[in-house]
Scaffold this motif. Structure first.
Motif, PDB file in Angstrom:
ATOM      1  N   GLN A  47       6.459  77.952 109.022  1.00  0.00           N
ATOM      2  CA  GLN A  47       5.912  76.768 109.678  1.00  0.00           C
ATOM      3  C   GLN A  47       6.964  76.213 110.633  1.00  0.00           C
ATOM      4  O   GLN A  47       8.110  75.980 110.238  1.00  0.00           O
ATOM      5  CB  GLN A  47       5.504  75.726 108.640  1.00  0.00           C
ATOM      6  N   VAL A  48       6.553  75.977 111.889  1.00  0.00           N
ATOM      7  CA  VAL A  48       7.446  75.479 112.937  1.00  0.00           C
ATOM      8  C   VAL A  48       6.907  74.138 113.421  1.00  0.00           C
ATOM      9  O   VAL A  48       5.792  74.066 113.945  1.00  0.00           O
ATOM     10  CB  VAL A  48       7.539  76.484 114.107  1.00  0.00           C
ATOM     11  N   GLY A  77       2.915  68.173 116.416  1.00  0.00           N
ATOM     12  CA  GLY A  77       2.117  69.258 115.850  1.00  0.00           C
ATOM     13  C   GLY A  77       2.992  70.294 115.178  1.00  0.00           C
ATOM     14  O   GLY A  77       4.222  70.157 115.084  1.00  0.00           O
ATOM     15  N   ASN A  78       2.354  71.362 114.695  1.00  0.00           N
ATOM     16  CA  ASN A  78       3.096  72.467 114.104  1.00  0.00           C
ATOM     17  C   ASN A  78       2.305  73.749 114.250  1.00  0.00           C
ATOM     18  O   ASN A  78       1.102  73.729 114.494  1.00  0.00           O
ATOM     19  CB  ASN A  78       3.442  72.191 112.640  1.00  0.00           C
ATOM     20  N   GLU A 125      12.216  73.572 112.790  1.00  0.00           N
ATOM     21  CA  GLU A 125      11.935  72.437 113.663  1.00  0.00           C
ATOM     22  C   GLU A 125      12.436  72.749 115.067  1.00  0.00           C
ATOM     23  O   GLU A 125      13.555  73.250 115.234  1.00  0.00           O
ATOM     24  CB  GLU A 125      12.636  71.165 113.170  1.00  0.00           C
ATOM     25  N   VAL A 126      11.602  72.431 116.059  1.00  0.00           N
ATOM     26  CA  VAL A 126      12.017  72.518 117.459  1.00  0.00           C
ATOM     27  C   VAL A 126      12.447  71.115 117.865  1.00  0.00           C
ATOM     28  O   VAL A 126      11.659  70.167 117.811  1.00  0.00           O
ATOM     29  CB  VAL A 126      10.871  73.030 118.359  1.00  0.00           C
ATOM     30  N   ARG A 127      13.725  70.987 118.209  1.00  0.00           N
ATOM     31  CA  ARG A 127      14.306  69.707 118.610  1.00  0.00           C
ATOM     32  C   ARG A 127      14.755  69.794 120.066  1.00  0.00           C
ATOM     33  O   ARG A 127      14.681  70.849 120.684  1.00  0.00           O
ATOM     34  CB  ARG A 127      15.486  69.355 117.713  1.00  0.00           C
ATOM     35  N   GLY A 133      16.532  75.904 111.365  1.00  0.00           N
ATOM     36  CA  GLY A 133      15.919  76.470 110.175  1.00  0.00           C
ATOM     37  C   GLY A 133      16.440  75.796 108.918  1.00  0.00           C
ATOM     38  O   GLY A 133      17.608  75.398 108.853  1.00  0.00           O
ATOM     39  N   PHE A 134      15.573  75.675 107.908  1.00  0.00           N
ATOM     40  CA  PHE A 134      15.899  74.962 106.679  1.00  0.00           C
ATOM     41  C   PHE A 134      15.698  75.854 105.460  1.00  0.00           C
ATOM     42  O   PHE A 134      14.738  76.622 105.401  1.00  0.00           O
ATOM     43  CB  PHE A 134      15.017  73.716 106.533  1.00  0.00           C
TER      44      PHE A 134
END
Length: 151
Positions: A47-48, A77-78, A125-127, A133-134
């Motif tokens: 999931q991104v 969104g994702n 996450e796109v920042r 990545g987590f």
């Protein structure tokens, strides 16, 4: 009469067929494999999330065998996809992300890197400065892929 190794192969194949599982290599602390395998009856979810302020990004993910297509992810969104690791323990998905801030390409899932890091859930996450990545177990950010400037 079938040899012992042929019987083992048949037993493993039938187990996978009827359990819906996949085989995953188990990595040791040095990153190598121990040579054994674990049958995984579950899928992994990637999931991104869009953490850009009021901006969309474009993502395109694929593996050697599967192309997930190009998707535009709006603000807050994702994007997600699911898969099962392959029998040979070589599952690898990579993605390209592009937005107004720049672009980057990265490995979103590699069984050799991620078997212990994010076995069933791979969160990204796109920042504004890149993709993060987590780890699944404690949600700690452990990977970062900075954006490159657009030409």
């Amino acid at each position: 009469m079938a040899s012992f190794s042929n019987r083992i192969f048949l037993l493993v194949s039938l187990t996978l067929m009827f359990s819906g599982g996949a085989t995953r290599l188990v990595t040791n602390e040095t990153g190598g494999t121990r040579g054994d395998f674990v049958i995984s009856p579950y899928k992994t979810v990637v999931q991104v999330f869009n953490r850009l302020n009021s901006t969309s990004f474009t993502i395109h993910c694929k593996s050697k065998d599967d192309d997930m297509g190009t998707h535009v992810v709006g603000p807050k969104g994702n994007y997600q996809f699911k898969f099962r690791a392959n029998f040979w323990g070589t599952t690898l998905f990579f993605c390209g992300v592009s937005c107004a801030k720049g672009w980057t390409a990265f490995v979103v899932y590699s069984i050799k890197r991620d078997i212990d890091r994010c076995q069933t859930y791979s969160m990204w996450e796109v920042r504004s400065d890149g993709v993060y990545g987590f780890r699944q177990q404690d949600k700690v950010c452990d990977l970062r892929f900075p954006f490159k400037n657009k030409p």
